[in-house]
Scaffold this active site. Sequence first.
Site, short mmCIF file in Angstrom:
data_model
loop_
_atom_site.label_atom_id
_atom_site.label_comp_id
_atom_site.label_asym_id
_atom_site.label_seq_id
_atom_site.Cartn_x
_atom_site.Cartn_y
_atom_site.Cartn_z
N CYS A 45 33.34 96.63 0.78
CA CYS A 45 34.13 96.09 0.16
C CYS A 45 33.64 94.84 -0.14
CB CYS A 45 35.59 95.65 1.13
SG CYS A 45 36.95 94.90 0.14
N ASP A 70 34.84 91.83 -0.02
CA ASP A 70 35.48 90.93 0.97
C ASP A 70 34.29 90.01 1.51
OD1 ASP A 70 36.22 89.57 3.58
OD2 ASP A 70 38.14 90.67 3.29
N ARG A 88 33.85 88.36 4.15
CA ARG A 88 33.64 88.53 5.57
C ARG A 88 32.78 89.77 5.94
NH1 ARG A 88 39.87 87.98 6.79
NH2 ARG A 88 39.69 89.29 5.13
N HIS A 123 36.87 98.25 6.12
CA HIS A 123 37.05 97.34 6.95
C HIS A 123 38.57 97.16 7.07
CE1 HIS A 123 38.55 93.66 4.63
NE2 HIS A 123 37.94 94.52 3.75
N CYS A 167 41.82 94.98 5.35
CA CYS A 167 41.37 95.05 3.80
C CYS A 167 42.52 94.56 2.97
CB CYS A 167 40.73 96.31 3.41
SG CYS A 167 40.16 96.25 1.85
#
Length: 204
Positions: free
Chosen positions: A40, A42, A44, A96, A99
């Site tokens: 992803c 993302d 993080r 994750h 998400c």
Amino acid sequence: MLEDLKANNRAWAARQISEDPEFFSRLSQLQEPRYLWIGCSDSRVPANQITGLAPGEVFVHRNVANLAPPQDANYLSVLQFAVDVLKVEHILVVGHYGCGGVRAAVDGRRRGLVDHWLHPIRETAREHRHELDALPDETARHDRLCELNVLRQVRNVAADVFVQDAWARGQSLSVHGWVYSLHTGLVTDLDTTVSTPAEMAALG
Ligand code: CO
């Protein structure tokens, strides 16, 4: 603020050279990663940090909600290069929990283009609606959908002709499904590894 990034960059480059004077000259000649990470976007969920891999060790493709859509030219180009040229041995599809892409796919709100991108997740949710509906709460449903999405993308990758052709010519290649927890920093292997056409067929 950007000056900080540039200063960080200079410090990082100097540190790399002090630890290993040949670091950049070696990497500039050749990359030989053994892994392709499909994860992803993302912020993080950074591939290298999570797995402790250095530059040169993992080829990375990231998009919203870690999708591997069979018609997406960007993903397919990365996959073909990783399999045919770099000859990676492991493809990691890494979702994750928490998400936002997975959540946005099924919250019923209209957002525009991204709704089309997230469409495969709505299909996955619909295919598994009985299993999801039986779960006790929204968090459990969301976590499970994140896992189901990874399983679905593993199947997409393993079904792709580049992967099938690699197996047909005897290349060693495994596709794995992982989910990362933002709360613990730990990865869970969903034990869905596919390393042969027979294992792919068993996924259904
Ligand atoms: Co995400």
